[in-house]
Each structure stands twice: as C-alpha cells, then as structure tokens.
Design a protein around this motif. Sequence first.
Motif, PDB file in Angstrom:
ATOM      1  N   GLU A 172       0.828  -1.194   0.000  1.00 50.33           N
ATOM      2  CA  GLU A 172       0.000   0.000   0.000  1.00 50.33           C
ATOM      3  C   GLU A 172       0.870   1.254   0.000  1.00 50.33           C
ATOM      4  N   SER A 173       0.276   2.392  -0.344  1.00 45.62           N
ATOM      5  CA  SER A 173       1.008   3.652  -0.306  1.00 45.62           C
ATOM      6  C   SER A 173       1.529   3.911   1.101  1.00 45.62           C
ATOM      7  N   GLY A 174       2.804   4.310   1.178  1.00 46.98           N
ATOM      8  CA  GLY A 174       3.389   4.645   2.467  1.00 46.98           C
ATOM      9  C   GLY A 174       3.999   3.495   3.220  1.00 46.98           C
ATOM     10  N   THR A 175       4.075   2.301   2.622  1.00 44.05           N
ATOM     11  CA  THR A 175       4.630   1.152   3.340  1.00 44.05           C
ATOM     12  C   THR A 175       6.152   1.043   3.217  1.00 44.05           C
ATOM     13  N   GLY A 176       6.750   1.813   2.297  1.00 41.33           N
ATOM     14  CA  GLY A 176       8.213   1.797   2.194  1.00 41.33           C
ATOM     15  C   GLY A 176       8.745   1.084   0.975  1.00 41.33           C
ATOM     16  N   LYS A 177       8.008   1.129  -0.128  1.00 41.81           N
ATOM     17  CA  LYS A 177       8.452   0.427  -1.334  1.00 41.81           C
ATOM     18  C   LYS A 177       9.756   1.010  -1.884  1.00 41.81           C
ATOM     19  N   GLU A 178       9.898   2.332  -1.797  1.00 39.45           N
ATOM     20  CA  GLU A 178      11.127   2.944  -2.307  1.00 39.45           C
ATOM     21  C   GLU A 178      12.326   2.575  -1.436  1.00 39.45           C
ATOM     22  N   LEU A 179      12.141   2.502  -0.126  1.00 40.94           N
ATOM     23  CA  LEU A 179      13.217   2.083   0.769  1.00 40.94           C
ATOM     24  C   LEU A 179      13.668   0.658   0.453  1.00 40.94           C
ATOM     25  N   ILE A 180      12.709  -0.220   0.206  1.00 37.44           N
ATOM     26  CA  ILE A 180      13.044  -1.601  -0.147  1.00 37.44           C
ATOM     27  C   ILE A 180      13.834  -1.630  -1.443  1.00 37.44           C
ATOM     28  N   SER A 181      13.394  -0.847  -2.426  1.00 43.03           N
ATOM     29  CA  SER A 181      14.097  -0.798  -3.711  1.00 43.03           C
ATOM     30  C   SER A 181      15.513  -0.273  -3.532  1.00 43.03           C
ATOM     31  N   ASP A 182      15.672   0.782  -2.734  1.00 37.55           N
ATOM     32  CA  ASP A 182      17.002   1.330  -2.466  1.00 37.55           C
ATOM     33  C   ASP A 182      17.903   0.290  -1.813  1.00 37.55           C
ATOM     34  N   THR A 183      17.346  -0.481  -0.881  1.00 38.89           N
ATOM     35  CA  THR A 183      18.133  -1.480  -0.163  1.00 38.89           C
ATOM     36  C   THR A 183      18.549  -2.615  -1.093  1.00 38.89           C
ATOM     37  N   ILE A 184      17.640  -3.070  -1.933  1.00 39.12           N
ATOM     38  CA  ILE A 184      17.966  -4.136  -2.884  1.00 39.12           C
ATOM     39  C   ILE A 184      19.103  -3.693  -3.793  1.00 39.12           C
ATOM     40  N   ARG A 185      19.001  -2.465  -4.282  1.00 39.48           N
ATOM     41  CA  ARG A 185      20.055  -1.959  -5.162  1.00 39.48           C
ATOM     42  C   ARG A 185      21.385  -1.838  -4.415  1.00 39.48           C
ATOM     43  N   ALA A 186      21.348  -1.326  -3.170  1.00 38.25           N
ATOM     44  CA  ALA A 186      22.575  -1.120  -2.403  1.00 38.25           C
ATOM     45  C   ALA A 186      23.274  -2.430  -2.067  1.00 38.25           C
ATOM     46  N   LEU A 187      22.513  -3.501  -1.931  1.00 40.98           N
ATOM     47  CA  LEU A 187      23.088  -4.811  -1.598  1.00 40.98           C
ATOM     48  C   LEU A 187      23.435  -5.640  -2.836  1.00 40.98           C
ATOM     49  N   SER A 188      23.188  -5.087  -4.021  1.00 44.30           N
ATOM     50  CA  SER A 188      23.409  -5.833  -5.254  1.00 44.30           C
ATOM     51  C   SER A 188      24.803  -5.581  -5.810  1.00 44.30           C
ATOM     52  N   GLY A 189      25.152  -6.348  -6.836  1.00 42.84           N
ATOM     53  CA  GLY A 189      26.421  -6.130  -7.514  1.00 42.84           C
ATOM     54  C   GLY A 189      26.422  -4.886  -8.375  1.00 42.84           C
ATOM     55  N   ARG A 190      25.278  -4.240  -8.502  1.00 43.32           N
ATOM     56  CA  ARG A 190      25.171  -3.016  -9.305  1.00 43.32           C
ATOM     57  C   ARG A 190      25.155  -1.758  -8.440  1.00 43.32           C
ATOM     58  N   SER A 191      25.554  -1.878  -7.190  1.00 43.09           N
ATOM     59  CA  SER A 191      25.428  -0.747  -6.263  1.00 43.09           C
ATOM     60  C   SER A 191      26.245   0.464  -6.686  1.00 43.09           C
TER      61      SER A 191
END
Length: 460
Positions: A172-191
Amino acid sequence: MQANILLIEDDAAFRGMIEEALKARNYEVSAAGRAEDGISIAGSGAFDLILTDVKLPGMSGVEAIPKLKEAAPDADIIVMTAYSAKETAVEAVRQGAYDFFSKPFSLSELDVVIRRALDKRRLQNEVVALRETLRSEGPSMRILGDSHPMREVKALVERIAPLDTTVLVIGESGTGKELISDTIRALSGRSSGPFVKVNCAAIPEHLFENELFGHEKGAFTGASNAQPGKFELAHGGTIMLDEIGDMPLPIQPKLLRAVEQKQVERLGARRPVDVDVRIIAATNQNLQERVRDKAFREDLYYRLSIAVVELPPLRQRKSDIPLLAQHFIKRINATIGLPVKSASPDALAALKKQDWPGNVRQLANTLERAAIHAGSDIISAQDIASALGGPKPTMADGDDIDQGAIDLRTTMREVERNLIVGALTRAGGLQTEAATLLGLTPKNLWAKIKKHGIDPKAPH
C-alpha cells in the motif's frame, strides 16, 4: 589531506622544486629520475598518486604506465608533459592514466589536479566502506521493524538482492516500497552503477515512450538533438519503475521487450540499443486484478514478478510502532531542530490504536505535527490527538473513543471512509491538504474518494 605521492621526473632541478612544494603541503613524497627506478619504488610502498613526466631517459612515462599500474594498482597516475599533443593524452589515458596536463604549469594548477585525484580516491574509499558496512549489516539497519512480517521481508530482501533478477515490490502507499528498492540496489552487484527512478503515475501517456526509451534527432517536431531515455541512462545499473500499475497499456509491449531482450528502441531509430539494467518495479495496485481487467499484460506481469516482495501495511505490524516512532523523532530532531526526545507511553498507546491507512508515511507526518504541537521534549497523547485532528482519547482498554473518532469495532472500509471524511472536513475540502494530513499522495486520495463515493466539497 594526507597522501603518499611518487614523483618521476628526469629534470633534477624541476624535480626538486616539485618535491619541495609537495612536502610543504604535507604530502609524503618519493622521487625518481627514470621510469625504471619509479617502477621499482612503486612496488615497494603504498602510493596514493603517481606523477610522471612523459619524456624520460629510456622508457617513456606513457610506456611505463602499465608497469606502474601493476606495481601500484591502487594508485592514480597523472601524466605531465611539455609535449601536449592530443595523441599523447589519448594514449596515456588508454594505458590507464587518471589525468593529463601540460608544462609549464603553476603550483596552484598542480594543487587542483592533485586534490581532484585525491578527492576522487577518498570518495571511492568511502563508497567501498559504506557498501561493506551495508553488506555486513544487511537490511536490518535500513529496514526498521522486528515484527514477524518484517523479519520475513528482511530475510527475503537479503536473499534476492545479490541476484541479478527482476523484482516486484508490492504494498500500500506509504509502506516503504522505495526504501526496499534502495536497499535491494545497495546490496546488489550493481550498487556502484547508476540508479534511475521513474514514477509511472507522473508521466503523461503521450510522453511515456520518449521518457523511457528516448528519441533520435528529428524524430518529431522540436527534436533538435538525440536524447537517451531512462533505460539507457540506467545502463550498467538499476532502474526503478514506481507505480508500474499505472503504465499505459500501449507502452507495455515495449517494456516487455526491454525486460526480455535487454533492448530498447528510441523514437525515430532504425535499430535497437542494447541495455544492461536490472529492473525493480513497484506498485500499490493488485496487478493480478489489473490483468483480469485487461489493463495490464499477463506476460509482462509474470516477467516482472520473478521475485516478489510484499510489504505488510502498518496496521498488521503495530508492534513496530514504538521503534518507528523513535526513529522518526530522532530524524525530526536532526532535520527540523525540534528538541523532542521521545513519545510518552500514553502517546505510543494512542498511536497503536490507529489503523494508519497512510501507513508508515502517515505515521511520520503525524509525529512531525505532534512534535510541533508538543509543549515539552516528550510527545504526549494529547499531542498525538491534536496531530490527528481528533479529541483526546480515553486510554483505558475497552473504552470507546469520543465522538468523531474511530470506532475500532467498525469495518476497515468504514474506518478508512471516516478518516478521509475527517481529513477533508478539517482541510475545508482541499484535497491536497487532506492528502498531507493522511500521509497520502493526492492521486491516491482521489482514488479512495471515488471508491467511497465521497463528495470532497461536502464530505459528510
């Protein structure tokens, strides 16, 4: 800035002048008059920077670059020469030099070149350190919550982040989807690669294709220059397609091609462009329902949903509210400068009694308003009630809340409608202000107004 510099220059007088100037700036300096000697010195110490002339007796400075890189792989190499031919500069960079500048030069010019190289090195080291810290801590330090649903989310994020696969984040709106996306990217080989974010709900349909895929010169009136789209800008990194459920149906086949074939085609182009991107899509909509309604392509949905992260609404993880509240209070203190330290137990209990249709975003906004209302460094239950726009709650278990507040025994639909009506009434019918009060975007509030059949001008 401390740094260990190796200087290779055959002119003894000039070498001595540069060495003296560098030492006066608190750099550690080693010097050599020949490339061969410089290579030997480079292999015996930890150097941050190597300055070398091009014209040297025996091996030239350009010829020495590969051997210097082998001897001191972590050092940046700057070539200096009186022979400023373009071909020399190109060859020096091709061999691995970081920068190139010509004699004669002033010491202030040398300072600029050295500081630029060292600043770049410092930033690279900081990025590596931050990445290693993030990898060692995992999502636990970025994604707040210790409830069972959030522990499952963190574990899933940790598993899928290193995988170079498409991810769909639902919530839902406001649950933190962008934070999750940022974290996935930061922990990936493409960081360390680019991270391009696209809000699909904010792009007019007639501009969508150009925004995502770009255009060639002359593709349409006013296209005086070629322009890459978001996918090309994200090449080598990650692209986040937020509100993917709002993507127009005619664009979806072209997105499917980008996902499956790793190719995009600019408007007016004769051939496709290869792109290497990882796609993270996010939505607050039920894409399976959108598929059944023929508003979203089934093949695209299955291609995007290889790895799915579903975020729980805040009402399903109320045990996380104290932790979230303390985090937001610290942030408020740091960013706004309000001397608020914490929330009282009664205030936390009041927060737990809410159902938060705007989720974590609404909680953050509520606490910021409560901090402004607070008469001390502790947020009280009355401050929370004022921030929510309602009367002071009765804190005894089982008591009803005063007139106009939420009846916890009503259905979730009634709860949501009552909150929207209350916010619209308080905002005088202004939907933008009501959306802010609820922690929603104006677009999402409008959708809920239509769902409940509410008249914004006369919400009662």
